[in-house]
Design an enzyme around this catalytic site. Structure first.
Site, PDB file in Angstrom:
ATOM      1  N   THR A 122     -33.247 -26.374  -2.976  1.00 26.68           N
ATOM      2  CA  THR A 122     -34.654 -26.239  -2.578  1.00 26.68           C
ATOM      3  C   THR A 122     -35.430 -25.413  -3.605  1.00 26.68           C
ATOM      4  O   THR A 122     -36.610 -25.674  -3.846  1.00 26.68           O
ATOM      5  CB  THR A 122     -34.783 -25.608  -1.175  1.00 26.68           C
ATOM      6  OG1 THR A 122     -34.103 -24.350  -1.164  1.00 26.68           O
ATOM      7  CG2 THR A 122     -34.183 -26.508  -0.121  1.00 26.68           C
TER       8      THR A 122
ATOM      9  N   GLU B  86     -44.310 -20.224  -7.010  1.00 24.97           N
ATOM     10  CA  GLU B  86     -45.494 -20.384  -7.860  1.00 24.97           C
ATOM     11  C   GLU B  86     -45.226 -20.203  -9.354  1.00 24.97           C
ATOM     12  O   GLU B  86     -45.968 -20.715 -10.180  1.00 24.97           O
ATOM     13  CB  GLU B  86     -46.585 -19.402  -7.398  1.00 24.97           C
ATOM     14  CG  GLU B  86     -47.151 -19.839  -6.063  1.00 24.97           C
ATOM     15  CD  GLU B  86     -47.898 -18.743  -5.332  1.00 24.97           C
ATOM     16  OE1 GLU B  86     -49.124 -18.752  -5.402  1.00 24.97           O
ATOM     17  OE2 GLU B  86     -47.252 -17.884  -4.682  1.00 24.97           O
TER      18      GLU B  86
ATOM     19  N   GLY C  84     -38.766 -14.684  -5.488  1.00 24.52           N
ATOM     20  CA  GLY C  84     -39.727 -15.742  -5.145  1.00 24.52           C
ATOM     21  C   GLY C  84     -39.863 -16.800  -6.222  1.00 24.52           C
ATOM     22  O   GLY C  84     -39.906 -16.487  -7.414  1.00 24.52           O
TER      23      GLY C  84
ATOM     24  N   ILE D  66     -43.541 -24.891   5.046  1.00 26.82           N
ATOM     25  CA  ILE D  66     -44.514 -25.769   4.384  1.00 26.82           C
ATOM     26  C   ILE D  66     -43.838 -26.720   3.402  1.00 26.82           C
ATOM     27  O   ILE D  66     -44.500 -27.391   2.618  1.00 26.82           O
ATOM     28  CB  ILE D  66     -45.641 -24.971   3.688  1.00 26.82           C
ATOM     29  CG1 ILE D  66     -45.120 -24.150   2.508  1.00 26.82           C
ATOM     30  CG2 ILE D  66     -46.343 -24.062   4.669  1.00 26.82           C
ATOM     31  CD1 ILE D  66     -46.251 -23.515   1.694  1.00 26.82           C
ATOM     32  N   GLY D  67     -42.519 -26.754   3.468  1.00 27.46           N
ATOM     33  CA  GLY D  67     -41.800 -27.654   2.578  1.00 27.46           C
ATOM     34  C   GLY D  67     -41.009 -26.911   1.521  1.00 27.46           C
ATOM     35  O   GLY D  67     -40.336 -27.503   0.681  1.00 27.46           O
TER      36      GLY D  67
ATOM     37  N   ALA E  50     -39.510 -16.170   1.272  1.00 29.06           N
ATOM     38  CA  ALA E  50     -38.063 -15.957   1.191  1.00 29.06           C
ATOM     39  C   ALA E  50     -37.765 -14.461   1.170  1.00 29.06           C
ATOM     40  O   ALA E  50     -36.868 -13.976   1.877  1.00 29.06           O
ATOM     41  CB  ALA E  50     -37.492 -16.644  -0.044  1.00 29.06           C
TER      42      ALA E  50
ATOM     43  N   GLN F  72     -38.725 -26.551  -5.711  1.00 31.93           N
ATOM     44  CA  GLN F  72     -39.982 -25.797  -5.772  1.00 31.93           C
ATOM     45  C   GLN F  72     -40.463 -25.637  -7.199  1.00 31.93           C
ATOM     46  O   GLN F  72     -41.639 -25.831  -7.508  1.00 31.93           O
ATOM     47  CB  GLN F  72     -39.782 -24.401  -5.184  1.00 31.93           C
ATOM     48  CG  GLN F  72     -39.849 -24.363  -3.695  1.00 31.93           C
ATOM     49  CD  GLN F  72     -40.243 -22.972  -3.232  1.00 31.93           C
ATOM     50  OE1 GLN F  72     -41.388 -22.581  -3.400  1.00 31.93           O
ATOM     51  NE2 GLN F  72     -39.312 -22.246  -2.683  1.00 31.93           N
TER      52      GLN F  72
ATOM     53  N   ILE G  53     -31.285 -16.666  -6.082  1.00 27.21           N
ATOM     54  CA  ILE G  53     -31.696 -17.985  -5.605  1.00 27.21           C
ATOM     55  C   ILE G  53     -30.912 -18.253  -4.324  1.00 27.21           C
ATOM     56  O   ILE G  53     -29.681 -18.282  -4.325  1.00 27.21           O
ATOM     57  CB  ILE G  53     -31.392 -19.049  -6.677  1.00 27.21           C
ATOM     58  CG1 ILE G  53     -32.202 -18.762  -7.962  1.00 27.21           C
ATOM     59  CG2 ILE G  53     -31.688 -20.447  -6.151  1.00 27.21           C
ATOM     60  CD1 ILE G  53     -33.703 -18.672  -7.775  1.00 27.21           C
TER      61      ILE G  53
END
Lengths: 161, 735, 327
Positions: B631, B702, B699, B464-465, B508, B635, B626
Site C-alpha cells: 500500500t 504526499e 508518512g 481514503i484509499g 499512519a 501511495q 513502512i
C-alpha cells in the site's frame, strides 16, 4: 410506437429481469444505481469522461452514464456484482487485489468491467497496447501500474491468448 | 507467527472494493430518500437581483426549492486550520452576494434525481453583474503579505539573503508559474442527511468525520452531540473533502425542512466550483552560489490566489526552508484576492508546486556550474534543518539519491542538453529531490478482544484509499500475535474514538500510534489477568518474559507454557476485554521530521510536435518505517502519477472576462490516463526512526508528488535545452 | 434534463416522420454526444426517436467500394477486416478517438453529427451563436486555445471534434441520406459546413433527413497512409491538431494525395492546396514542407491558438513522412 412520460421497462441485469416504471430521462447508470440498487457501478463524471460507470452490454463494455435505460430492453447487462461466483472471485478481481490495482476503490468496478471487456475483445499482449485499451478508465489514485499488471496476469492465464 | 508489518500484504478491504460491495456515502440505502441538486451562480461577482422559483416549484415531483430568500440561519465557519473548519468562510444561502462563479445559490429537492436536476435548471436568476477580478497577474497590486498561515511559517529570514545574493559569483534568478488545479477524486462529493427528532445523521464523503461533526453542528447552531457523521468508504479526496463545503449543510437543512432524508451528490462540473482547488502560483527563486557549487543565498518569494472573502495560502516556500544547507535564506509570500472560490489543501499543498520551483532552479544552477545535479545537491546537503538548526529525527536522502541513481542508470546520462537521441526523438534524463514534513496529530483508539478470540480495533478515522484499514489491522495483529484476518478495524463513525482528519500524510503515524497503544494496552490487560491467576500457565510470569503469537500468550522460548486469549477470557467469564489509548504528539521539537526521496525520470520528446512521453520513472524514498510495502508503494506511485499530471496535463482555465471555469469536466481537464504512465519503480530505504513516534512512521502519502514535477521539467530541459518554467508543459510550449 | 417523450422507431419512414414535424425532435442512437449535450442543457429535445432497431449497421464491401451502415458502431468499423485491409487510415483515425467504451456505443452516423467541444458552446451561461443565434461569440475574445485556425467567421470559431470524419474526408466518403422528400448523396466535403453567418448549422442535413450509410470509393491508399493526432495527453483527449495523410506512390512519384486536418476548423479541413503540390512530385521532406507551408498560408489564429499554425505545418510533414515510410 410508444410515447409516454413514464415507461414500463424490462431490464435484464446479471440474468435477472427487473420491471421498472421509469422516466425516459433515467440513464442506464442511474437505473442500476438508484432504481435497482446495484451501486457497484459507479458515477464518476456522468459525462462519459472517466469510465467508472463501465458495464457490459451483450458482452461489450460501454459507459452506462451516456445512454438511456429505455434503450436497453432485450439486452444482457452485466455489472460488477455478477463477476464473483459466491465466495470465488473472478480472476480479474483476484488479480486486482494481488497487484493492488486500486486504492480508494471507486473507479475499480469500472476498471474491472473494462478489463473483462478487453479480454473478450482479444487482449493485446503488449503493455503499451493494454494501457491504450484501458485509457477510457481514469483512476485518480493512479493505480495504473497495478491495473496493467493485473490484466497481464489474467491474460496470461487464458489458454488461447 | 510471522509479523506482518512491512510486508506487502493485500488490502483488508480489497474484496469489498473489487466486488462493488463497498458502499460509498451516496450509496447508503435510506428509506424515502429525496434528491437534492444544488443551483450555482453563473456570474463571478455581483448579487442576485431576483430569483424566481415558481416554475421550478410546480415541476413534477418537486418537494421544494431553498434559496437565500427562505433559507434558515446558518453560521459561517472559519476556513481551514480551526477545529470544525469549513472549506470557505461562507455559510450558503445567507444573502444575495456572489463572490465567485459556481457558488451555491439554492437547492432543489425532488423525489427523483432527474426531477430535481430539471427543477434546478428551471430556477431563473437575474443578477446585478459587477466586473470580476479574475487574473492574478493583473491584480498583483492587490496582493498582501502573509506572515504565517495557520501554524505554518511563511515569512522567514536567516542571515542576509539579499546582500549575499547580490554579491554571489554564480546566480540563478527565475520565475516559475503553476496553474489552478482541481483534485478531482473519482467519487463526487456526496452527503445524505437524516434527522430523527433533534438528532442529525449524515453519511458524508469526508476526510475528517469529527471536523465535519463540529463544523456542521456549529453551522446549524446545534450541539455537536446531536450530530453523527459516518463515512465508511470514500472514493478518493486529496484534500477537497477535508473542509465542510456547502452541500453538507444544504442537505441537512433540506432534510429538516422537508422532513425526509435528503441526498446531495455533486456533479463533476460542480466539483470545479463548490469544493476548493489548488491556487495558481507565481514564484520567484534566487540562488546565489560559489563556483564550487555551495549555496550562499536562497530567496523564494511569490504570490498565490485567495478568495475575496477568505485567506488561504498555498505555502510553496516550505521546502526552500527545509531542503538545503544555506546560510542566508529568505522566504516571503503574498496572496491576491480574486473572484474565485477559496483554494484549499491539495496533495502536498505548497510543497508540490514549491518543490517544482526550487528543484527546477537547482537544476538550472547545476547546469550553470557544469555540475552533476546530484553532486550539487550533495554539496548542499542539509545535515541539520537549515531554518530551525535542529537535527533530523532521521534522514536518508543521500541513500535515496544513490539507490535511485543506480537503479535508474544515471551514469549513462550525457550532461549536454539535446545530446541523447533515439531516432527523431530527444531523450532526456532529469532528477529532483522530494521532501514532505511529518505530521502527527492527537488520536485515540480502542482495542477489544472477544471471547471467541476475534479482535476489533476502533478509531473514528477514514479510509481514503491509503490503506489505513489494512495497516491498522496489521499493527493490532502483530501486537496481539493474531492473524490479520482475525482483526477488524472499525472506523468512519463519530461514535468511535476520536481521530484526526486524513490529511498531512499523518494518519499512519497518528492513528497508528493510537492503535498500537490500544493493542498494547489490551494485551497488557490480558497478560495481567493471567499473571494473577493461579489457574493460568502464566501465573507469576513477569511481563518481559511473555510473548504473543499464534493467538496465544506464552513464555518466551517455551511456547507450550501458555494459553489462548479465549482461555483467559473464558476463565474470567468475560465477553470481551478492551483498552483504549490516547496518543498525543510530543510537544518538544528537538528534532526536525521529514520524509525524503528522490525521483529520476526519463522522457522522450518529439522535438517537432512538442509531445512529451515519459519512458520510465525511478524513485527512492525514506519515510521511516513502512507498515505495508504494497500500500505504501501504491501511495508513492499514485502521488508520482498525480505529479506527472501536474507536470504535463493539469490546468484549470478561467475565462478572464466572466470568471467562469471553461474546462470544468474530465474531457478538457486532463487527468493522466493509463497510456500516459510509464513503468514506475519505487524503492524504500529502511529507516529506524525512534524519535518520531513509537511505531517509527513518517508518512508516505504526499512526499511522492513533490519531486516528480521538477524531475520531469529537468528531463525535458536535458532533452531539448528548453527550460519550461510554466506548468503544465503542454506540446505548444515546446514547439 | 428537460422531459422528453421517447419513441422507438421500427422502420426508416416512421423514424423520419418522428422528427420531421418538429425542430425539437431528434434521433438517438449511440447517445454518446446527444445525452451529454442534454445533461448540460445545450440540447433540449422534447422527443427522442430511437433508431437503434433499424437495420442500418451492416458494413459491406462491393464493387464500388465499401458501404458502412449509419448505425455501425465505431469499434465495429475500426476493427472490420475489410476496413483494416482496404481503408486502414479510417481504422487508425477511429481508434485515435474517444475510448473503447465510447467507440462501442457511438455510431458512424452519430459521429458525423458530433457537435463542437467549444467551451462556450457547452456552457449555457455563455453567449454562443451556435447554440443561441445572435447571442454573440464568447470564444473570439475568450480562451480559444482549442479553436479554429481555418475557415472561421466572426460569428463562430468552433472546431469539429471528430477523428473519424477527418479520415472520411481524406477518403472522399459520401454520405447517403434518406428524407421525407427522398434520398440524396452528399460528398463528405460538403456535408459539414463552415460557420459563416449561420454557425448554428453544423451540417447541410435537414431536420427530416436521416443518415443511412457512408460510402467509401475504392481506395488506392491502403499502403501509404497515416493518421497523426497531437493532443495534450497520450490518449482519450481531443486533438489539438490531427492529420489524415494518404499517398499513392508509383515509381517514386506521388500519383495521388489526400490531406485532411482535424482540430483546426469547423469541419474536417481538406488541404487541397497541399494535395496539388504533392501530386506529381517526389515524396521528399522538401515536397512535404512545401505542401505544409502552402496549407497554413490561409491560417488565421486567435490569441491562444497561434501555436496550432506551426503545429499543423509540422504535423502535415510528419504525417506524410510516416505515410511514405509505411510501405
Amino acid at each position: 410506437m410508444v410515447n409516454s412520460d413514464n415507461l414500463n421497462l424490462l431490464l435484464k441485469v446479471n440474468g435477472t429481469q427487473h420491471t421498472l416504471q421509469i422516466d425516459p430521462r433515467v440513464t442506464l447508470l442511474d437505473a442500476l444505481r438508484e432504481k435497482i440498487g446495484l451501486t457497484g457501478t459507479k458515477k464518476g463524471c456522468d459525462r462519459g469522461q472517466c469510465g467508472a460507470c463501465t458495464v457490459l452490454v451483450d458482452g461489450r463494455r460501454i459507459n452506462s452514464c451516456l445512454t438511456l435505460a429505455v434503450m436497453y430492453q432485450e439486452t444482457e447487462i452485466t455489472t460488477i456484482e455478477e463477476l464473483a461466483k459466491g465466495d470465488e472471485l473472478h480472476p480479474m478481481q483476484a488479480a486486482f487485489i494481488k497487484h493492488d490495482g486500486f486504492q480508494c476503490g471507486y473507479c475499480t468496478p469500472g476498471q474491472i468491467m473494462s478489463a473483462v471487456g478487453l479480454l473478450a475483445e482479444g487482449c493485446p499482449s503488449d503493455d503499451a497496447e493494454i494501457k491504450e485499451c484501458m485509457s477510457g478508465n481514469i483512476c485518480r489514485c493512479s493505480a495504473y501500474p497495478g491495473i496493467v499488471a493485473a490484466i497481464q496476469e489474467v491474460r496470461q492465464m487464458q489458454p488461447n491468448l | 507467527m510471522n509479523k506482518t508489518i512491512g510486508k506487502p500484504i493485500n488490502r483488508v478491504d480489497g474484496r469489498l472494493k473489487v466486488t462493488g460491495e463497498a458502499k460509498y456515502s451516496g450509496e447508503i440505502p435510506l428509506e424515502n430518500i429525496a434528491y437534492g441538486v444544488i443551483i450555482t451562480s453563473t456570474i463571478a461577482r455581483g448579487r442576485i437581483k431576483h430569483i424566481n422559483t415558481s416554475v421550478a416549484e410546480k415541476s413534477p415531483g418537486v418537494i421544494g426549492i431553498i434559496t437565500h430568500l427562505d433559507a434558515p440561519k446558518l453560521y459561517a465557519r472559519p476556513n481551514f486550520g480551526h477545529e470544525g473548519a469549513a472549506g470557505e468562510k461562507l455559510a450558503p444561502l445567507q444573502n444575495s452576494t456572489i463572490y465567485y462563479s459556481g457558488q451555491a445559490i439554492g437547492v432543489a429537492i425532488a423525489d427523483t434525481l432527474e426531477r430535481a436536476t430539471y427543477a434546478a435548471s428551471l430556477v431563473k436568476v437575474d443578477y446585478v453583474v459587477e466586473t470580476p477580478l479574475t487574473e492574478m497577474g493583473k491584480e498583483r497590486d492587490r496582493a498582501y503579505p502573509i506572515e504565517k498561515f495557520v501554524e505554518f511559517t511563511v515569512e522567514f529570514a536567516l542571515g542576509d539573503a539579499d546582500a549575499e545574493f547580490a554579491k554571489a559569483e554564480v546566480k540563478i534568478e527565475a520565475t516559475y508559474t503553476t496553474p489552478t488545479e482541481h483534485h478531482n477524486p473519482m467519487e463526487p462529493h456526496a452527503t445524505a442527511a437524516v434527522w430523527e427528532g433533534e438528532n442529525l445523521t449524515v453519511y458524508d464523503s469526508t476526510q475528517y468525520i469529527f471536523g465535519m461533526r463540529e463544523g456542521l453542528a456549529k453551522m446549524l447552531g446545534i450541539p455537536h452531540a446531536n450530530v453523527r457523521v459516518l463515512c465508511k468508504f470514500i472514493g478518493g479526496s486529496f484534500g477537497c473533502k477535508y473542509g465542510l463545503w456547502a452541500h453538507t449543510p444544504l442537505a441537512a437543512i433540506a432534510a429538516r425542512q422537508f422532513r425526509r432524508p435528503v441526498k446531495i451528490v455533486l456533479t463533476r462540473e460542480q466539483m470545479f466550483g463548490l469544493v476548493g482547488h489548488r491556487s495558481e502560483t507565481e514564484q520567484q527563486i534566487k540562488l546565489g552560489a560559489t563556483p564550487e557549487g555551495r549555496l550562499t543565498a536562497l530567496i523564494h518569494q511569490g504570490i498565490s490566489q485567495t478568495s475575496i472573502f477568505d485567506e488561504f495560502v498555498e505555502t510553496f516556500t516550505t521546502t526552500s526552508r527545509t531542503m538545503y544547507a544555506v546560510p542566508n535564506l529568505r522566504t516571503a509570500q503574498s496572496v491576491v484576492p480574486l473572484n474565485k472560490g477559496t483554494p484549499t489543501i491539495m496533495r502536498a499543498p505548497g510543497e508540490s508546486v514549491g518543490t517544482f520551483a526550487l528543484e527546477s532552479a537547482m537544476d538550472e544552477l547545476a547546469w550553470a556550474l557544469k555540475l552533476d545535479p546530484i553532486e550539487l545537491r550533495l554539496r548542499n546537503y542539509a545535515e541539520v534543518h537549515p531554518a530551525r538548526q535542529v537535527p533530523w529525527s532521521s534522514k536518508s536522502l543521500k541513500e535515496c539519491y544513490a539507490l535511485a541513481a543506480e537503479k535508474f542508470g544515471w551514469s549513462r546520462r550525457t550532461p549536454e542538453p539535446g545530446s541523447m537521441r533515439d531516432d527523431r526523438y530527444l531523450i532526456g534524463m532529469g532528477m529532483a529531490s522530494a521532501c514532505f514534513p511529518m505530521e502527527h496529530f492527537p488520536a485515540s483508539a480502542i482495542a477489544r478482544i472477544f471471547a471467541d478470540g476475534s479482535v476489533v480495533v476502533q478509531s473514528g478515522s477514514q479510509e481514503i484509499g491509503t490503506g489505513t484499514a489494512t495497516v491498522m489491522a496489521q499493527l493490532t495483529a502483530d501486537m496481539l500475535g493474531v492473524p490479520v484476518e482475525k482483526v477488524r478495524f472499525e472506523f468512519g463513525d463519530t461514535e468511535l474514538a476520536r481521530s484526526p482528519g486524513t490529511v498531512g500524510s499523518g494518519t499512519a503515524a497518528s492513528v497508528g500510534t493510537a492503535v498500537h497503544g490500544a493493542a498494547k494496552a489490551v494485551r497488557a490487560k490480558v497478560v495481567a489477568l493471567a499473571q494473577k491467576d493461579p489457574n493460568s500457565p502464566l501465573y507469576g510470569v513477569p511481563e518481559p518474559d511473555i510473548e504473543t503469537s499464534q493467538e496465544r500468550i506464552f513464555v518466551k522460548n517455551n511456547s507450550a507454557k501458555g494459553e489462548t486469549y479465549q482461555a483467559v477470557l473464558a476463565r474470567h467469564n468475560l465477553e470481551y476485554i478492551d483498552a483504549n489509548f490516547d496518543a498525543k504528539p510530543e510537544e518538544e521539537e528537538e528534532f526536525a521530521k521529514c520524509s525524503f526521496g528522490a525521483h529520476f525520470v526519463e522522457v522522450r520528446v518529439d522535438p517537432e510536435l512538442g509531445e512529451v512521453r515519459l519512458t520510465r520513472v525511478v524513485g527512492a524514498f525514506a519515510a521511516g518505517r513502512i507498515l505495508n510495502e504494497k500500500t505504501a508503494r501504491s501511495q508513492i506511485s499514485g502521488a508520482t502519477i498525480m505529479g506527472i499530471g501536474m507536470a504535463l496535463h493539469e490546468e484549470t482555465i478561467t475565462d478572464p472576462h466572466t470568471g467562469r471555469i471553461v474546462n470544468d469536466n474530465l474531457a478538457e481537464y486532463h487527468l493522466p490516463v493509463n497510456a500516459d504512465i510509464p513503468p514506475i519503480d519505487i524503492y524504500f530505504i529502511d529507516e529506524v526512526d525512534t524519535h518520531v513516534n513509537p511505531i517509527g512512521v513518517k508518512g508516505a502519502g504526499e512526499v511522492g508528488i513533490t519531486g516528480i514535477i521538477a524531475a520531469i521539467a529537468n528531463a525535458i530541459y536535458h532533452a531539448t535545452g528548453k527550460r519550461i518554467r510554466d506548468l503544465p508543459i503542454t506540446p505548444d510550449k515546446l514547439l | 434534463m428537460k422531459p422528453f417523450s421517447y419513441v422507438r422507431a421500427t422502420n426508416q419512414n416512421t423514424a423520419i416522420q418522428g422528427v420531421a414535424d418538429r425542430q425539437s425532435a431528434k434521433f438517438i442512437a449511440g447517445g454518446t454526444n446527444l445525452i451529454d449535450l442534454m445533461k448540460v442543457e445545450v440540447a433540449q429535445p422534447d422527443r427522442l426517436v430511437d433508431i437503434t432497431q433499424l437495420p442500418l449497421s451492416e458494413i459491406e464491401i462491393n464493387s464500388d467500394g465499401l458501404r458502412i451502415g449509419a448505425l455501425a458502431r465505431n469499434s465495429d468499423l475500426a476493427y472490420n477486416p475489410e476496413v483494416r485491409s482496404h481503408y486502414p487510415l479510417l481504422s487508425q483515425a477511429i481508434l485515435a478517438g474517444a475510448s473503447p467504451q465510447l467507440r462501442n456505443m457511438a455510431t458512424v452516423g452519430g459521429n458525423l453529427m458530433q457537435r463542437t467541444r467549444c467551451y462556450y458552446f457547452m456552457d449555457i451561461a455563455a453567449p454562443c451563436n451556435k447554440r443561441d443565434p445572435g447571442a454573440g461569440c464568447a470564444a473570439i475574445e475568450g480562451y480559444n486555445r482549442i479553436h479554429a485556425i481555418f475557415g472561421a467567421s466572426d460569428k463562430c470559431i468552433a472546431t469539429h471534434p471528430s477523428d473519424m470524419c477527418v479520415g472520411l474526408a481524406a477518403l472522399d466518403a459520401k454520405v447517403r441520406v434518406a428524407g421525407s422528400n427522398g434520398d440524396r448523396i452528399i460528398p463528405i466535403a460538403d456535408f459539414h459546413r463552415l460557420p459563416g453567418d449561420i454557425p448554428e448549422r453544423d451540417t447541410v442535413l435537414e431536420q427530416d433527413e436521416l443518415i443511412v450509410a457512408i460510402d467509401l470509393p475504392n481506395s488506392p491508399f491502403a499502403k501509404n497512409y497515416h493518421y497523426l493526432k497531437v493532443r495534450d495527453r497520450a490518449s482519450y483527449a481531443f486533438a489539438l491538431v490531427s492529420v489524415a495523410a494518404a499517398l499513392e506512390i508509383e515509381n517514386g512519384t506521388i500519383k495521388a494525395a489526400r490531406i485532411a486536418l482535424g482540430g483546426v476548423a469547423h469541419k474536417p479541413w481538406r488541404a487541397f492546396v497541399a494535395e496539388d503540390i504533392l501530386v506529381g512530385a517526389k515524396p521528399t521532406e522538401e515536397t512535404f514542407a512545401a505542401a505544409a507551408t502552402a496549407t497554413i498560408r490561409e491560417a488565421k489564429p486567435y490569441r491562444h491558438n497561434q501555436f496550432k499554425v506551426e503545429m499543423a505545418k509540422r504535423a502535415i510533414v510528419r504525417a506524410l513522412i510516416n505515410a511514405t515510410e509505411k510501405s
